[in-house]
Design a protein around this motif. Structure first.
Motif, PDB file in Angstrom:
ATOM      1  N   THR A  22       0.955  -1.264   0.046  1.00 60.71           N
ATOM      2  CA  THR A  22      -0.050   0.076  -0.023  1.00 60.71           C
ATOM      3  C   THR A  22       0.871   1.257   0.014  1.00 60.71           C
ATOM      4  O   THR A  22       0.179   2.474  -0.052  1.00 60.71           O
ATOM      5  CB  THR A  22      -0.810  -0.027   1.207  1.00 60.71           C
ATOM      6  OG1 THR A  22      -0.070  -0.254   2.436  1.00 60.71           O
ATOM      7  CG2 THR A  22      -1.985  -1.110   1.264  1.00 60.71           C
ATOM      8  N   GLN A  48      -8.247  -2.409  -2.526  1.00 58.98           N
ATOM      9  CA  GLN A  48      -8.894  -0.985  -2.723  1.00 58.98           C
ATOM     10  C   GLN A  48      -7.899   0.176  -2.181  1.00 58.98           C
ATOM     11  O   GLN A  48      -7.883   1.330  -2.794  1.00 58.98           O
ATOM     12  CB  GLN A  48     -10.281  -0.869  -1.860  1.00 58.98           C
ATOM     13  CG  GLN A  48     -11.292  -1.701  -2.387  1.00 58.98           C
ATOM     14  CD  GLN A  48     -12.591  -1.511  -1.685  1.00 58.98           C
ATOM     15  OE1 GLN A  48     -12.755  -1.466  -0.513  1.00 58.98           O
ATOM     16  NE2 GLN A  48     -13.590  -1.239  -2.451  1.00 58.98           N
ATOM     17  N   ASP A  51      -5.103   0.402  -4.995  1.00 60.17           N
ATOM     18  CA  ASP A  51      -5.732   0.939  -6.062  1.00 60.17           C
ATOM     19  C   ASP A  51      -5.918   2.625  -5.665  1.00 60.17           C
ATOM     20  O   ASP A  51      -5.505   3.137  -6.926  1.00 60.17           O
ATOM     21  CB  ASP A  51      -7.185   0.691  -6.510  1.00 60.17           C
ATOM     22  CG  ASP A  51      -7.171  -0.845  -6.998  1.00 60.17           C
ATOM     23  OD1 ASP A  51      -6.009  -1.324  -7.559  1.00 60.17           O
ATOM     24  OD2 ASP A  51      -8.121  -1.561  -7.120  1.00 60.17           O
ATOM     25  N   GLY A  52      -6.257   3.101  -4.457  1.00 64.37           N
ATOM     26  CA  GLY A  52      -6.322   4.428  -4.179  1.00 64.37           C
ATOM     27  C   GLY A  52      -4.962   5.027  -4.263  1.00 64.37           C
ATOM     28  O   GLY A  52      -4.577   6.153  -4.891  1.00 64.37           O
ATOM     29  N   VAL A  55      -3.294   5.546  -7.650  1.00 63.38           N
ATOM     30  CA  VAL A  55      -3.744   6.611  -8.485  1.00 63.38           C
ATOM     31  C   VAL A  55      -3.093   7.791  -7.891  1.00 63.38           C
ATOM     32  O   VAL A  55      -2.892   8.605  -8.945  1.00 63.38           O
ATOM     33  CB  VAL A  55      -5.505   6.851  -8.304  1.00 63.38           C
ATOM     34  CG1 VAL A  55      -5.940   8.147  -8.691  1.00 63.38           C
ATOM     35  CG2 VAL A  55      -6.061   5.717  -8.862  1.00 63.38           C
ATOM     36  N   ARG A  56      -2.951   8.007  -6.679  1.00 63.38           N
ATOM     37  CA  ARG A  56      -2.343   9.165  -6.129  1.00 63.38           C
ATOM     38  C   ARG A  56      -0.740   9.093  -6.511  1.00 63.38           C
ATOM     39  O   ARG A  56      -0.338  10.318  -6.772  1.00 63.38           O
ATOM     40  CB  ARG A  56      -2.499   9.118  -4.445  1.00 63.38           C
ATOM     41  CG  ARG A  56      -3.925   9.692  -4.078  1.00 63.38           C
ATOM     42  CD  ARG A  56      -3.876   9.696  -2.656  1.00 63.38           C
ATOM     43  NE  ARG A  56      -3.587   8.382  -1.531  1.00 63.38           N
ATOM     44  CZ  ARG A  56      -4.445   7.488  -1.661  1.00 63.38           C
ATOM     45  NH1 ARG A  56      -5.555   7.525  -2.034  1.00 63.38           N
ATOM     46  NH2 ARG A  56      -4.215   6.310  -0.904  1.00 63.38           N
TER      47      ARG A  56
END
Length: 100
Positions: A22, A48, A51-52, A55-56
């Motif tokens: 993460t 999730q 993925d977040g 994107v960042r």
């Protein structure tokens, strides 16, 4: 020297799992390793959240395998392999993770 090591990895393709899946820096490294064909990354963590973070970080991780340890059905096997690989430096309760 690093270039030689990269060429060896490209010729003998490997998979590597990143426990800090993460973390944005890990995600960026995983994407670079994948994009340059150096190795196949696997990210450990919640899909999730990864993925977040991706994107960042400006990375596309849709084709990178993600293993969520809270949902992974073979966790007991993975822990046994990890404990064995750590050669006594990591232990878990015998009845739960180790062969009797």
């Amino acid at each position: 020297m690093l270039e030689n090591f990269i060429e060896i990895l490209k010729k003998n393709h490997r998979t590597i799992a990143f426990a800090e899946g993460t973390d944005a820096r890990i995600i960026q490294a995983a994407c670079r390793l994948r994009d340059e064909g150096i190795l196949t990354p696997v990210l450990i963590g919640n899909r999730q959240i990864i993925d977040g973070a991706a994107v960042r970080a400006g990375c596309d991780v849709r084709d990178i395998e993600v293993i969520d340890p809270y949902k992974y059905e073979h966790l007991d096997v993975m822990v046994k392999v990890m404990v064995k690989a750590r050669n006594g430096k990591l232990t878990f309760p015998k009845k739960q993770w180790q062969d009797e």
